[in-house]
Design a protein around this motif. Structure first.
Motif, PDB file in Angstrom:
ATOM      1  N   LEU A  31      35.389  46.096  39.709  1.00 22.58           N
ATOM      2  CA  LEU A  31      36.479  47.022  40.028  1.00 22.58           C
ATOM      3  C   LEU A  31      35.976  48.222  40.826  1.00 22.58           C
ATOM      4  O   LEU A  31      36.649  48.698  41.748  1.00 22.58           O
ATOM      5  CB  LEU A  31      37.158  47.493  38.741  1.00 22.58           C
ATOM      6  N   VAL A  33      38.156  39.943  43.326  1.00 21.76           N
ATOM      7  CA  VAL A  33      38.096  40.783  42.124  1.00 21.76           C
ATOM      8  C   VAL A  33      38.790  40.081  40.964  1.00 21.76           C
ATOM      9  O   VAL A  33      38.281  40.045  39.835  1.00 21.76           O
ATOM     10  CB  VAL A  33      38.755  42.157  42.376  1.00 21.76           C
ATOM     11  N   LEU A  92      43.622  50.012  37.907  1.00 14.45           N
ATOM     12  CA  LEU A  92      42.521  49.136  38.317  1.00 14.45           C
ATOM     13  C   LEU A  92      41.403  49.901  39.015  1.00 14.45           C
ATOM     14  O   LEU A  92      40.283  49.398  39.128  1.00 14.45           O
ATOM     15  CB  LEU A  92      43.042  48.046  39.256  1.00 14.45           C
TER      16      LEU A  92
END
Length: 374
Positions: free
Chosen positions: A227, A6, A246
């Motif tokens: 995300l 990520v 996040l």
């Protein structure tokens, strides 16, 4: 999707945004610099502020990129596809930037996503959302209604509106120049240059706002997709409370809510890219293609802003490059047909045509290479 992957996706997406800044944001300030209304530094500052406002004003385009181009299940199954897609778009942007060609970062990203999805699914073309129904075509999802159709229509509309607006302004100035007394001064060159020099600041602001609403949101969509995938996979479940920003959950409608911090970071990164190297593209658009005066710059920016703002409202990720370039062509043609340097236009059109297939092929190759290494 692991947290490390990520982080890589977010980092590369920001690199793409930075490159988009000096590759595409230059389009939004090319005319105001070329007409010497603002210095490059002043134009960059104006673009940074207006891009920031535009990026925070709605997320329709980000939603299209995140959930309307490829099936999200393919990305979740092979999260490295996002990395390959971003790298492919970056490679093409750098090539065209080096050549001084104002090709489309938007179409580079979409083409790369398509190529990566097809490669990641083992050659299955149904991994791409080609067309997904809506009441009207512009309300549906997919590459055809959201990318291909606007890719054809938006430059035409930019040219048409630029041509009509410039023609109307010329007709108005001609009328003023034939009047006597007080009205005659409105048609004189010193007044026209002074007035439209100030008006162009407003049109450049509108163009920056439009650019932020459309281009900055494309990277926002990629980051949101990454995300959201990590959130769905439970990668963020054990993060400390201060990192819970996040997490992105899928909305009831099936899309993603893009956090404000993503929009701010993307807008700031794009502004930094604008300051970093947009002059090559500015020279092509503002100097090589047609000689511009403040009134021409106003018409080009105004017509471009209209097209891009309308497209953004419908979530259509159109190309700022295509729209600005075609608007300048329309303005130049209204001046006189031989005002356009058609050899430059020809090079640009070839870059436009080749962007989608070439970036798709590059991304396809990157994914296949990554699969061979893993």
């Amino acid at each position: 999707m692991t947290i490390g992957l990520v982080a890589v996706v977010v980092l590369i997406a920001l690199v793409f945004t930075y490159i988009n800044g000096f590759h595409d944001t230059a389009n939004s300030i090319a005319t105001v610099v070329a007409t010497k209304v603002l210095s490059p530094g002043q134009a960059v500052l104006l673009a940074a502020v207006t891009n920031m406002i535009g990026a925070l004003w709605g997320t329709a385009v980000a939603a299209t990129i995140a959930a309307g181009i490829v099936n999200t299940g393919v990305i979740e199954a092979g999260p490295q596809l996002l990395v390959c897609a971003l790298l492919a778009a970056i490679v093409w942007n750098l090539i065209t930037w080096w050549l001084g060609l104002p090709s489309s970062s938007s179409h580079a990203l979409v083409g790369a996503l398509v190529g990566a999805a097809i490669a990641g699914s083992g050659g299955r073309f149904d991994s791409v959302i080609w067309s997904q129904g809506g009441v009207h075509w512009w309300l549906g999802n997919g590459v055809i209604p959201k990318v291909v159709v606007p890719m054809v229509i938006s430059p035409f509309m930019g040219f048409l509106i630029g041509f009509v607006l410039m023609g109307a302004l010329y007709a108005l100035l001609s009328w003023f120049s034939r009047r006597q007394g007080f009205l005659h001064r409105f048609g004189r060159t010193p007044f026209v240059n002074s007035f439209f020099g100030k008006a162009q600041i407003a049109s450049a602001s509108a163009m920056g706002l439009a650019h932020g609403m459309n281009d900055a949101q494309k990277s926002m969509g990629i980051i949101a997709l990454a995300l959201a995938g990590a959130t769905a996979a439970g990668q963020f479940d054990h993060l400390p409370d201060w990192l819970h920003f996040l997490r992105i959950n899928e909305s009831a409608a099936g899309g993603f809510v893009v956090p404000a911090w993503v929009a701010v970071v993307c807008a700031l990164t794009m502004a930094g890219g604008t300051a970093g190297g947009g002059w090559r593209i500015i020279k092509t658009l503002g100097h090589k293609m047609v000689k511009l005066h403040p009134i021409n710059g106003f018409a080009a920016e105004g017509s471009s802003a209209i097209v891009i703002l309308v497209a953004s409202a419908f979530g259509l990720p159109v190309s700022t490059t295509h729209v600005v370039s075609s608007s300048i062509m329309g303005v130049g043609t209204a001046k006189r047909s031989n005002a356009i340097r058609w050899s430059v236009v020809q090079r640009m059109v070839w870059a436009w045509i080749l962007t989608l297939p070439i970036t798709a092929l590059i991304a396809y190759g990157f994914v296949r290479l990554a699969q061979g290494l893993i």
